[in-house]
Design a protein around this motif. Structure first.
Motif, PDB file in Angstrom:
ATOM      1  N   MET A  76      19.292  10.627  92.341  1.00 21.80           N
ATOM      2  CA  MET A  76      19.370   9.441  91.504  1.00 21.80           C
ATOM      3  C   MET A  76      18.039   9.160  90.815  1.00 21.80           C
ATOM      4  O   MET A  76      18.012   8.791  89.627  1.00 21.80           O
ATOM      5  N   ARG A  77      16.938   9.327  91.535  1.00 16.20           N
ATOM      6  CA  ARG A  77      15.624   9.101  90.936  1.00 16.20           C
ATOM      7  C   ARG A  77      15.392  10.027  89.747  1.00 16.20           C
ATOM      8  O   ARG A  77      14.920   9.602  88.696  1.00 16.20           O
ATOM      9  N   LEU A  78      15.729  11.288  89.915  1.00 21.03           N
ATOM     10  CA  LEU A  78      15.548  12.253  88.828  1.00 21.03           C
ATOM     11  C   LEU A  78      16.405  11.877  87.624  1.00 21.03           C
ATOM     12  O   LEU A  78      15.947  11.941  86.473  1.00 21.03           O
ATOM     13  N   ALA A  79      17.655  11.479  87.878  1.00 26.68           N
ATOM     14  CA  ALA A  79      18.566  11.101  86.789  1.00 26.68           C
ATOM     15  C   ALA A  79      18.080   9.842  86.078  1.00 26.68           C
ATOM     16  O   ALA A  79      18.122   9.756  84.842  1.00 26.68           O
ATOM     17  N   LEU A  80      17.599   8.857  86.845  1.00 24.17           N
ATOM     18  CA  LEU A  80      17.121   7.601  86.265  1.00 24.17           C
ATOM     19  C   LEU A  80      15.805   7.798  85.513  1.00 24.17           C
ATOM     20  O   LEU A  80      15.589   7.208  84.449  1.00 24.17           O
ATOM     21  N   LEU A  81      14.928   8.627  86.058  1.00 21.23           N
ATOM     22  CA  LEU A  81      13.665   8.922  85.374  1.00 21.23           C
ATOM     23  C   LEU A  81      13.928   9.615  84.042  1.00 21.23           C
ATOM     24  O   LEU A  81      13.269   9.332  83.042  1.00 21.23           O
ATOM     25  N   GLY A  82      14.895  10.529  84.040  1.00 20.40           N
ATOM     26  CA  GLY A  82      15.234  11.240  82.813  1.00 20.40           C
ATOM     27  C   GLY A  82      15.777  10.325  81.734  1.00 20.40           C
ATOM     28  O   GLY A  82      15.659  10.620  80.540  1.00 20.40           O
ATOM     29  N   ARG A  83      16.341   9.192  82.134  1.00 21.29           N
ATOM     30  CA  ARG A  83      16.884   8.216  81.180  1.00 21.29           C
ATOM     31  C   ARG A  83      15.955   7.017  80.990  1.00 21.29           C
ATOM     32  O   ARG A  83      16.336   6.042  80.362  1.00 21.29           O
ATOM     33  N   ASN A  84      14.767   7.094  81.555  1.00 23.32           N
ATOM     34  CA  ASN A  84      13.768   6.015  81.441  1.00 23.32           C
ATOM     35  C   ASN A  84      14.299   4.692  81.985  1.00 23.32           C
ATOM     36  O   ASN A  84      14.048   3.622  81.427  1.00 23.32           O
ATOM     37  N   LYS A  85      15.041   4.761  83.082  1.00 25.09           N
ATOM     38  CA  LYS A  85      15.636   3.548  83.653  1.00 25.09           C
ATOM     39  C   LYS A  85      15.189   3.296  85.098  1.00 25.09           C
ATOM     40  O   LYS A  85      15.692   2.380  85.743  1.00 25.09           O
ATOM     41  N   MET A  86      14.262   4.078  85.604  1.00 20.40           N
ATOM     42  CA  MET A  86      13.815   3.901  86.985  1.00 20.40           C
ATOM     43  C   MET A  86      13.195   2.524  87.185  1.00 20.40           C
ATOM     44  O   MET A  86      13.291   1.935  88.263  1.00 20.40           O
ATOM     45  N   GLY A  87      12.567   1.986  86.153  1.00 16.03           N
ATOM     46  CA  GLY A  87      11.934   0.679  86.241  1.00 16.03           C
ATOM     47  C   GLY A  87      12.901  -0.456  86.520  1.00 16.03           C
ATOM     48  O   GLY A  87      12.501  -1.507  87.027  1.00 16.03           O
ATOM     49  N   LEU A  88      14.189  -0.265  86.223  1.00 13.04           N
ATOM     50  CA  LEU A  88      15.174  -1.311  86.490  1.00 13.04           C
ATOM     51  C   LEU A  88      15.637  -1.304  87.937  1.00 13.04           C
ATOM     52  O   LEU A  88      16.253  -2.265  88.394  1.00 13.04           O
ATOM     53  N   VAL A  89      15.350  -0.234  88.688  1.00 14.76           N
ATOM     54  CA  VAL A  89      15.743  -0.212  90.093  1.00 14.76           C
ATOM     55  C   VAL A  89      14.554  -0.310  91.046  1.00 14.76           C
ATOM     56  O   VAL A  89      14.744  -0.603  92.231  1.00 14.76           O
ATOM     57  N   ASP A  90      13.338  -0.077  90.553  1.00  7.58           N
ATOM     58  CA  ASP A  90      12.179  -0.210  91.441  1.00  7.58           C
ATOM     59  C   ASP A  90      11.434  -1.528  91.233  1.00  7.58           C
ATOM     60  O   ASP A  90      10.396  -1.764  91.843  1.00  7.58           O
ATOM     61  N   GLY A  91      11.984  -2.403  90.375  1.00 10.26           N
ATOM     62  CA  GLY A  91      11.384  -3.717  90.165  1.00 10.26           C
ATOM     63  C   GLY A  91      10.311  -3.770  89.103  1.00 10.26           C
ATOM     64  O   GLY A  91       9.732  -4.835  88.863  1.00 10.26           O
TER      65      GLY A  91
END
Length: 205
Positions: free
Chosen positions: A83-98
Motif C-alpha cells: 500500500m505504501r508503494l502504491a500510495l507513494l506512486g500516486r503522491n497520496k501517502m501524505g493523506l494517510v500518514d498525517g
C-alpha cells in the motif's frame, strides 16, 4: 522553473493563508483575501500534477489499488508495504500518514481535500478483509483508518516468525524450477527479515 512554480498551493501557515515556511518547500505566492470566490475555487481544482490534492481520472476508476488483502497480523507487513508503494506512486501517502491533514489547507481547498480523502479511504477499505472492517468502516478520514489498522495489526507474531523459519529450513526445490524455488525462498526471507528488526536499530525501539 521558478520557486513560485514549484510550491504547494493552498497551504495555511501559522493560521494565515499562504505558502509553507518549511525550508524544504519552495515559497509560492497565493491568492490574497481580495481574490474572488470563483478564482479561489478554480485554484483549488486546477491543480498541478505534483500537488497532493491532484486527482487524475484514472484514480477514480474503482480498480483496487493492490491485489493483496489485509487479513490479519500475518499479512499486515506485506500489505502495508504494498500500500505504501502504491500510495507513494500516486503522491497520496501524505493523506494517510498525517502530513496533509485538512486543516493544513485553506478553506477553499477543503472540498477537494474531502474528495481526495474519500478516494484514498475507499482504496484502503477495498483491500481490507470484510471481517476486519467493523472498527474502521465508519471513519471519515483516511489517516485515522491507517493508524487504526497499524495499531491493531502491526505486531510481530511469534507463531508467524517461527512458521517462516520452519518454512525456510524445510523448503525443497522438488519439481519446481530453480527460478521458482529461489523466488519463493527469497520471498520467505524478505518477510522474515521485515518481522525481525535488526539489532541496534534506534528507529525500532
Amino acid at each position: 522553473m521558478t520557486n513560485q512554480e514549484n510550491g504547494i498551493d493552498g497551504l495555511v501557515t501559522n493560521g494565515v493563508a499562504g505558502g509553507s515556511t518549511d525550508p524544504t518547500l519552495p515559497t509560492r505566492s497565493f491568492p490574497t483575501q481580495n481574490t474572488s470566490d470563483q478564482e479561489a475555487s478554480q485554484s483549488a481544482t486546477n491543480l498541478d500534477q505534483s500537488h497532493p490534492l491532484y486527482l487524475p481520472s484514472t484514480d477514480i476508476s474503482g480498480v483496487p489499488l493492490i491485489s493483496l488483502h489485509l487479513t490479519g497480523t500475518e499479512s499486515y507487513s506485506l500489505w502495508s508495504r504494498s500500500m505504501r508503494l502504491a500510495l507513494l506512486g500516486r503522491n497520496k501517502m501524505g493523506l494517510v500518514d498525517g502530513t496533509w491533514k485538512k486543516e493544513m489547507f485553506r478553506e477553499e481547498y477543503w472540498p477537494q481535500w474531502e474528495r481526495v480523502n474519500a478516494i484514498v479511504l475507499s482504496w484502503i477499505i477495498n483491500v481490507v478483509d470484510s471481517n476486519l472492517l467493523s472498527g474502521v468502516v465508519y471513519a471519515t478520514e483516511a489517516w485515522t483508518v491507517w493508524e487504526e489498522l497499524k495499531e491493531r495489526f502491526d505486531k510481530v507474531s511469534g507463531s508467524r516468525t517461527f512458521g517462516l523459519h520452519r518454512e525456510i529450513a524445510t523448503l525443497a526445490q522438488g519439481t519446481a524450477s530453480v527460478s521458482i524455488y529461489f523466488t519463493k525462498l527469497k520471498g520467505l526471507w524478505n518477510e522474515f527479515e521485515s518481522l525481525i528488526p535488526p539489532h541496534g536499530c534506534n528507529l525500532c525501539e
